[in-house]
Design a protein around this motif. Structure first.
Motif, PDB file in Angstrom:
ATOM      1  N   THR A   1       0.913  -1.208   0.103  1.00 16.12           N
ATOM      2  CA  THR A   1      -0.383   0.008  -0.038  1.00 16.12           C
ATOM      3  C   THR A   1       0.776   1.336   0.165  1.00 16.12           C
ATOM      4  OG1 THR A   1      -1.636  -1.149   1.284  1.00 16.12           O
ATOM      5  CG2 THR A   1      -1.796   1.204   1.227  1.00 16.12           C
ATOM      6  N   THR A   2       1.759   1.201   0.884  1.00 14.82           N
ATOM      7  CA  THR A   2       2.822   2.309   0.837  1.00 14.82           C
ATOM      8  C   THR A   2       3.303   2.783  -0.666  1.00 14.82           C
ATOM      9  OG1 THR A   2       3.371   1.995   3.062  1.00 14.82           O
ATOM     10  CG2 THR A   2       4.969   3.199   1.949  1.00 14.82           C
ATOM     11  N   ALA A   3       3.772   1.689  -1.423  1.00 16.76           N
ATOM     12  CA  ALA A   3       4.301   1.739  -2.484  1.00 16.76           C
ATOM     13  C   ALA A   3       3.500   2.431  -3.488  1.00 16.76           C
ATOM     14  CB  ALA A   3       4.927   0.516  -2.847  1.00 16.76           C
ATOM     15  N   VAL A   4       2.144   2.055  -3.550  1.00 14.08           N
ATOM     16  CA  VAL A   4       1.201   2.570  -4.227  1.00 14.08           C
ATOM     17  C   VAL A   4       1.021   4.186  -4.081  1.00 14.08           C
ATOM     18  CG1 VAL A   4      -1.292   2.601  -5.063  1.00 14.08           C
ATOM     19  CG2 VAL A   4       0.246   0.352  -4.612  1.00 14.08           C
ATOM     20  N   LYS A   5       0.977   4.402  -2.496  1.00 10.20           N
ATOM     21  CA  LYS A   5       0.845   5.738  -2.276  1.00 10.20           C
ATOM     22  C   LYS A   5       2.056   6.680  -2.484  1.00 10.20           C
ATOM     23  CE  LYS A   5      -2.304   4.842   1.595  1.00 10.20           C
ATOM     24  NZ  LYS A   5      -2.629   5.011   3.014  1.00 10.20           N
ATOM     25  N   LEU A   6       3.330   6.064  -2.412  1.00 11.04           N
ATOM     26  CA  LEU A   6       4.186   6.885  -2.861  1.00 11.04           C
ATOM     27  C   LEU A   6       4.361   7.233  -4.126  1.00 11.04           C
ATOM     28  CD1 LEU A   6       7.070   8.131  -1.618  1.00 11.04           C
ATOM     29  CD2 LEU A   6       8.275   5.908  -2.264  1.00 11.04           C
ATOM     30  N   GLU A   7       3.878   6.319  -4.994  1.00 12.62           N
ATOM     31  CA  GLU A   7       4.124   6.258  -6.445  1.00 12.62           C
ATOM     32  C   GLU A   7       2.805   7.306  -6.977  1.00 12.62           C
ATOM     33  OE1 GLU A   7       3.345   3.612 -10.448  1.00 12.62           O
ATOM     34  OE2 GLU A   7       4.121   2.737  -8.825  1.00 12.62           O
ATOM     35  N   ALA A   8       1.890   7.384  -6.278  1.00 11.83           N
ATOM     36  CA  ALA A   8       0.744   8.222  -6.633  1.00 11.83           C
ATOM     37  C   ALA A   8       1.102   9.912  -6.105  1.00 11.83           C
ATOM     38  CB  ALA A   8      -0.392   7.921  -5.666  1.00 11.83           C
ATOM     39  N   ALA A   9       1.739   9.902  -4.853  1.00  8.70           N
ATOM     40  CA  ALA A   9       2.095  11.016  -4.387  1.00  8.70           C
ATOM     41  C   ALA A   9       3.173  11.811  -5.486  1.00  8.70           C
ATOM     42  CB  ALA A   9       2.609  11.192  -3.095  1.00  8.70           C
ATOM     43  N   THR A  10       4.004  10.950  -5.920  1.00  9.93           N
ATOM     44  CA  THR A  10       5.083  11.582  -6.850  1.00  9.93           C
ATOM     45  C   THR A  10       4.595  11.641  -8.313  1.00  9.93           C
ATOM     46  OG1 THR A  10       6.206   9.282  -7.085  1.00  9.93           O
ATOM     47  CG2 THR A  10       6.831  10.779  -5.333  1.00  9.93           C
ATOM     48  N   ARG A  11       3.511  11.068  -8.635  1.00  2.09           N
ATOM     49  CA  ARG A  11       3.189  11.224 -10.121  1.00  2.09           C
ATOM     50  C   ARG A  11       3.083  12.611 -10.692  1.00  2.09           C
ATOM     51  NH1 ARG A  11      -1.623   7.730  -9.934  1.00  2.09           N
ATOM     52  NH2 ARG A  11      -0.095   6.145  -9.571  1.00  2.09           N
ATOM     53  N   GLY A  12       3.581  13.052 -11.811  1.00  4.94           N
ATOM     54  CA  GLY A  12       3.417  14.191 -12.349  1.00  4.94           C
ATOM     55  C   GLY A  12       4.723  15.207 -11.848  1.00  4.94           C
ATOM     56  N   THR A  13       5.457  14.594 -11.081  1.00  8.51           N
ATOM     57  CA  THR A  13       6.476  15.365 -10.267  1.00  8.51           C
ATOM     58  C   THR A  13       7.754  14.800 -11.055  1.00  8.51           C
ATOM     59  OG1 THR A  13       6.970  14.178  -8.254  1.00  8.51           O
ATOM     60  CG2 THR A  13       5.466  15.600  -8.309  1.00  8.51           C
ATOM     61  N   ASN A  14       9.044  15.393 -10.633  1.00  9.76           N
ATOM     62  CA  ASN A  14      10.354  14.816 -11.120  1.00  9.76           C
ATOM     63  C   ASN A  14      10.806  13.885  -9.883  1.00  9.76           C
ATOM     64  OD1 ASN A  14      10.860  16.573  -9.542  1.00  9.76           O
ATOM     65  ND2 ASN A  14      12.561  17.791 -10.879  1.00  9.76           N
ATOM     66  N   LEU A  15       9.932  13.443  -9.027  1.00  6.49           N
ATOM     67  CA  LEU A  15      10.646  12.764  -7.688  1.00  6.49           C
ATOM     68  C   LEU A  15      10.220  11.437  -7.706  1.00  6.49           C
ATOM     69  CD1 LEU A  15       9.123  15.657  -5.332  1.00  6.49           C
ATOM     70  CD2 LEU A  15      11.573  15.376  -6.095  1.00  6.49           C
ATOM     71  N   GLY A  16      10.420  10.554  -8.736  1.00  7.18           N
ATOM     72  CA  GLY A  16      10.185   9.264  -8.773  1.00  7.18           C
ATOM     73  C   GLY A  16      10.737   8.524  -7.920  1.00  7.18           C
ATOM     74  N   PRO A  17      10.266   7.365  -7.229  1.00 14.81           N
ATOM     75  CA  PRO A  17      11.122   6.464  -6.307  1.00 14.81           C
ATOM     76  C   PRO A  17      12.343   5.838  -7.308  1.00 14.81           C
ATOM     77  CG  PRO A  17       8.716   6.052  -6.144  1.00 14.81           C
ATOM     78  CD  PRO A  17       8.985   6.825  -7.270  1.00 14.81           C
ATOM     79  N   ALA A  18      13.237   5.394  -6.589  1.00 14.83           N
ATOM     80  CA  ALA A  18      14.356   4.553  -7.113  1.00 14.83           C
ATOM     81  C   ALA A  18      13.832   3.412  -7.912  1.00 14.83           C
ATOM     82  CB  ALA A  18      15.424   4.346  -6.121  1.00 14.83           C
ATOM     83  N   PRO A  19      14.176   2.684  -8.974  1.00 18.22           N
ATOM     84  CA  PRO A  19      13.759   1.745  -9.644  1.00 18.22           C
ATOM     85  C   PRO A  19      14.075   0.371  -8.849  1.00 18.22           C
ATOM     86  CG  PRO A  19      15.520   2.806 -10.983  1.00 18.22           C
ATOM     87  CD  PRO A  19      15.518   3.559  -9.541  1.00 18.22           C
ATOM     88  N   HIS A  20      13.105  -0.399  -8.894  1.00 15.21           N
ATOM     89  CA  HIS A  20      13.292  -1.613  -7.922  1.00 15.21           C
ATOM     90  C   HIS A  20      14.781  -2.300  -7.680  1.00 15.21           C
ATOM     91  CE1 HIS A  20      11.249  -4.939  -5.536  1.00 15.21           C
ATOM     92  NE2 HIS A  20      12.243  -5.820  -6.238  1.00 15.21           N
ATOM     93  N   ASP A  21      15.370  -2.450  -8.755  1.00 15.69           N
ATOM     94  CA  ASP A  21      16.318  -3.109  -9.191  1.00 15.69           C
ATOM     95  C   ASP A  21      17.561  -2.098  -8.908  1.00 15.69           C
ATOM     96  OD1 ASP A  21      17.005  -3.455 -12.551  1.00 15.69           O
ATOM     97  OD2 ASP A  21      16.373  -1.766 -11.371  1.00 15.69           O
ATOM     98  N   ASP A  22      17.669  -1.301  -7.793  1.00 13.26           N
ATOM     99  CA  ASP A  22      18.643  -0.063  -7.583  1.00 13.26           C
ATOM    100  C   ASP A  22      19.732  -0.712  -6.935  1.00 13.26           C
ATOM    101  OD1 ASP A  22      18.829   2.998  -5.744  1.00 13.26           O
ATOM    102  OD2 ASP A  22      19.717   2.316  -7.468  1.00 13.26           O
ATOM    103  N   SER A  23      20.522  -1.808  -7.644  1.00  6.95           N
ATOM    104  CA  SER A  23      21.601  -2.476  -7.124  1.00  6.95           C
ATOM    105  C   SER A  23      22.825  -1.672  -6.806  1.00  6.95           C
ATOM    106  CB  SER A  23      21.785  -3.630  -7.977  1.00  6.95           C
ATOM    107  OG  SER A  23      21.996  -3.196  -9.222  1.00  6.95           O
ATOM    108  N   THR A  24      22.882  -0.222  -7.646  1.00  5.42           N
ATOM    109  CA  THR A  24      23.987   0.613  -7.394  1.00  5.42           C
ATOM    110  C   THR A  24      24.196   0.948  -5.852  1.00  5.42           C
ATOM    111  OG1 THR A  24      22.554   2.607  -7.662  1.00  5.42           O
ATOM    112  CG2 THR A  24      23.779   1.478  -9.618  1.00  5.42           C
ATOM    113  N   VAL A  25      23.254   0.713  -5.072  1.00  7.78           N
ATOM    114  CA  VAL A  25      23.325   1.070  -3.758  1.00  7.78           C
ATOM    115  C   VAL A  25      23.359  -0.202  -2.919  1.00  7.78           C
ATOM    116  CG1 VAL A  25      22.568   2.466  -1.840  1.00  7.78           C
ATOM    117  CG2 VAL A  25      22.327   3.463  -4.252  1.00  7.78           C
TER     118      VAL A  25
END
Length: 203
Positions: free
Chosen positions: A57-81
Motif C-alpha cells: 500500500t505504501t508503494a502505491v501511495k508513494l507512486e501516487a504522491a510523486t506522479r507528475g513530479t520529477n520525484l520518482g522512487p528509485a527503480p526496484h533493482d537499484d543495485s548501485t546502492v
C-alpha cells in the motif's frame, strides 16, 4: 549521499526522501515475501503478511504522491546502492528455522525506527505538500509495525539487530572505540590506529 549505512543520515530534500523511503519499502517487501513462505512461526507469518500488505500500500501511495513530479522512487533493482536491504536479505537466505525468524524480527526494529525517522523528517522539513501529507499519514502504521516487532522481541527475550561493525578495542572503555578512554593504564590499542571495520550487514 544515499540514506542508509550505519547510523541514521537524514534526507536533504524531497527527492532524497522519496528515494530513501522507496528503497526502505522495497527492502521490507523483499524480506517479508521471502520469510512469509518459509517461517513455521505463526506470529512471524502474521507479521510478514502484515508487512506485505502495508508496504505494498505504501508503494502505491508513494507512486501516487510523486506522479507528475520529477520525484520518482528509485527503480526496484537499484543495485548501485548495496544498502542494508540486499545484505539483510542475503543473511536471511543463509538461515533457516528459528534463526531466520529471529533475525528477521530483530531487523524490523532498526528498519522501522529508520523509516519513522524518514517520515518525521519529511513531515517537518519537506517542501512538497503531497509528500508531507503522505509522510504524516504513514507514520502511525510504521509506529505500529515497530511496536509489533518490539513486542515479539520482548516475548522471545531478543535484542534488536545491530550491525557487528564496531568491535571493542582491548583496553578502550569508550563506546564505539572513540578516543583512548578514561581509566587507569594506557590502552593497548590507541585511537590513532582504529580497527578497520569488515563489511557486514548494516542498517
Amino acid at each position: 549521499p544515499p540514506v542508509g549505512g550505519p547510523g541514521l543520515r537524514m534526507p536533504a530534500s524531497d527527492a532524497d526522501f522519496v528515494r530513501a523511503l522507496g528503497r526502505s519499502n522495497t527492502t521490507e517487501l523483499d524480506m517479508a515475501k521471502y520469510v512469509v513462505n518459509l517461517t513455521k512461526d505463526p506470529a512471524v507469518h502474521q507479521f510478514a503478511q502484515h508487512m506485505i500488505e502495508d508496504h505494498s500500500t505504501t508503494a502505491v501511495k508513494l507512486e501516487a504522491a510523486t506522479r507528475g513530479t520529477n520525484l520518482g522512487p528509485a527503480p526496484h533493482d537499484d543495485s548501485t546502492v548495496p544498502g542494508f536491504g540486499t545484505r539483510g536479505l542475503t543473511l536471511l537466505q543463509s538461515e533457516t528455522g528459528t534463526k531466520m525468524d529471529e533475525d528477521f524480527m530483530r531487523m524490523q526494529v532498526p528498519a522501522h525506527r529508520r523509516a519513522l525517522g524518514l517520515l518525521q523528517w519529511e513531515s517537518q522539513n519537506g517542501t512538497n505538500l503531497g509528500l508531507k501529507s503522505l509522510a504524516t499519514s504513514l507514520a502511525p502504521t510504521m509506529q505500529q509495525h515497530l511496536q509489533l516487532a518490539q513486542q515479539y522481541l520482548a516475548a522471545h527475550n531478543l535484542t534488536p539487530y545491530t550491525p557487528p561493525d564496531v568491535r571493542p578495542v582491548p583496553g578502550n572503555v569508550m563506546p564505539n572505540n572513540n578516543g583512548a578512554g578514561p581509566g587507569p593504564g594506557t590502552p593497548n590499542n590507541p585511537a590513532a590506529t582504529p580497527a578497520s571495520p569488515r563489511p557486514s550487514p548494516t542498517m
